[in-house]
Every structure is written in structure tokens, then in C-alpha cells.
Design an enzyme around this catalytic site. Structure first.
Site, short mmCIF file in Angstrom:
data_model
loop_
_atom_site.label_atom_id
_atom_site.label_comp_id
_atom_site.label_asym_id
_atom_site.label_seq_id
_atom_site.Cartn_x
_atom_site.Cartn_y
_atom_site.Cartn_z
N LYS A 83 1.32 -1.28 -0.13
CA LYS A 83 0.23 0.07 0.35
C LYS A 83 0.57 1.14 -0.14
O LYS A 83 1.07 1.34 0.93
CB LYS A 83 -0.72 -0.14 1.41
CG LYS A 83 -2.47 0.23 1.31
CD LYS A 83 -3.34 0.19 2.26
CE LYS A 83 -4.18 0.42 2.32
NZ LYS A 83 -5.19 0.83 4.12
O1 G3P Z 1 -8.12 1.37 5.48
C1 G3P Z 1 -8.11 2.42 4.94
C2 G3P Z 1 -9.29 3.12 5.11
O2 G3P Z 1 -10.42 2.14 5.14
C3 G3P Z 1 -9.86 4.23 6.40
O3 G3P Z 1 -11.15 3.83 6.60
O4 G3P Z 1 -12.10 4.81 8.53
O5 G3P Z 1 -9.98 5.04 9.14
O6 G3P Z 1 -11.85 6.43 7.36
P1 G3P Z 1 -11.24 4.98 8.02
#
Ligand code: G3P
Length: 215
Positions: A83
Site C-alpha cells: 500500500k
Molecule cells: O484502510 C483505509 C480506510 O478503509 C480507512 O477507513 O474508517 O479510517 O476512514 P476509515
């Protein structure tokens, strides 16, 4: 559509993996920090479960550092996807890593133009964060619609991995649009299984079954 868990918790991953509905796992530095384990040990543990796609993020912000970390991460297991953040340094690193055959997940994507660039440098996945856009008052699902359309227009092979998913409607909308993957917290995946009418229906069937003469 493939369903991924957005977590670094072995307990959560094992639980969904055993059900048979899990296609992959995405982690990020914040999720890894919650687990209190060494990053590489954690990745080995996740990969050992047999999960075929495990995204692991670099934390360097310069291209050379990203390349160093990305090359190390990909050596951990054949299921690892590296990533890389959507920055100029990240685009450079993705171009090189993809050229070497490493599968890259370009993350922290918030616009269709960024997704176009991720495809140009050969990313395998692009991760638009829809929940964080919703939080800002912009409809995250509109971004998915734009990216899917643009990728279709040009026959782009980069897969759209819908990230920052907050609830089942995000998953439903992403599937209707034709996104390739949605990654979600454990609680959201659990909600995909559940419906109150399923519970009520099952309770009624079991209640009626008691009236059937036995023996
Ligand atoms: O892993 C990346 C993403 O899915 C993070 O999500 O909930 O922290 O905005 P969030």
C-alpha cells in the site's frame, strides 16, 4: 464483488475467514498500531491463515524509502499487496514497484483524477476513501461512480477497492456501481449477514417445529 476486511485483528480475520465470505484484508498504520504486535509478525500471521490478498502500507514519505519498505514487505509473503499513498513520491514508487511485478494498492485517494494517475503508474488496486469524503459533506459514492466510469472508458485494469466504508449501504451502492472490491470493518461485514426478518422467521420456524409430532 470481493469483500475485504479493513482490520489487523487476527481474531476478526480468522472469524470471517472461517465463514468463507472473506476475499482479502487491508491494513493501515492506524489499524496495526491497535494490535500491539510487530508489523511483520502480524502480516505473517494474517497470511498464514490463507487470505489471498493482504494490503500492507509503507510509512516512508520519500520514493527511495517507499521502494525499500515495499520491496521488504513483498518478500514477506506472496499474498502481500504493498500500500502506497497517493503523493508524487508515491506515484514514482508505484511505477517502479509495479514494473518489478509488485502489486500496489494506491491509498488515500480522494478524487477521480488521482485514481486516473494511480492507473497510469500501474497500480493493481486504487483505494478511494468514501467515508472520509462523506464526513466532509461530499458524497463518497459519487467518487466511486466516476472512477468506475473512467476506468471503463479506457479499459483500465486497475481494480477499484472501495475503502473507508462505514455501513452496509456503502457496500450495496458500491456493488450496484460495479466496484471490484469493498473493504470494511468487522462490524459492517457482520451487518451484511444479519436481517431482523431472518431472525424472526427462524424463531417462528423453530417454534412451529415443536408442534410436529416426534418419535
Ligand atoms: O484502510 C483505509 C480506510 O478503509 C480507512 O477507513 O474508517 O479510517 O476512514 P476509515
Amino acid at each position: 464483488m470481493q469483500l475485504f476486511l479493513d482490520t489487523a485483528s487476527i481474531t476478526e480475520i480468522r472469524s470471517m475467514w472461517d465463514v468463507g465470505i472473506l476475499d482479502g484484508v487491508t491494513t493501515n498504520p492506524s489499524l496495526v498500531a491497535k494490535e500491539g504486535k510487530k508489523f511483520e509478525d502480524l502480516l505473517r500471521e494474517i497470511c498464514a491463515l490463507g487470505v489471498p490478498s493482504v494490503s500492507a502500507e509503507v510509512v516512508a514519505t520519500d520514493t527511495e524509502g517507499m521502494l525499500r519498505e515495499g520491496r521488504r514487505l513483498r518478500e514477506i509473503h506472496s499474498s502481500i499487496y504493498v500500500k502506497v499513498p497517493m503523493t508524487t513520491a508515491g506515484l514514482r514508487a508505484t511505477k517502479v514497484l509495479s514494473g518489478e511485478g509488485t502489486r500496489v494498492n494506491m491509498t488515500l485517494v480522494f478524487s477521480a483524477n488521482q485514481a486516473l494517475l494511480a492507473a497510469k503508474v500501474g497500480a493493481t488496486y486504487v483505494s478511494p476513501f468514501i467515508g472520509r469524503l462523506d464526513d466532509q459533506g461530499q458524497d463518497g459514492i459519487d467518487l466511486i461512480r466516476d472512477i468506475v466510469q473512467i476506468y471503463r472508458n479506457y479499459g483500465v485494469r486497475t481494480q477499484v477497492l472501495v475503502a473507508s466504508v462505514r455501513h452496509p449501504i456503502h457496500v450495496l451502492e458500491a456493488a450496484k456501481i460495479g466496484a471490484n472490491i469493498a473493504t470494511m470493518p468487522y462490524a459492517v461485514m457482520e451487518k451484511l449477514v444479519q436481517h431482523p426478518l431472518t431472525d424472526l422467521g427462524l424463531a417462528k420456524f423453530l417454534q412451529d417445529w415443536e408442534k410436529v409430532p416426534k418419535g
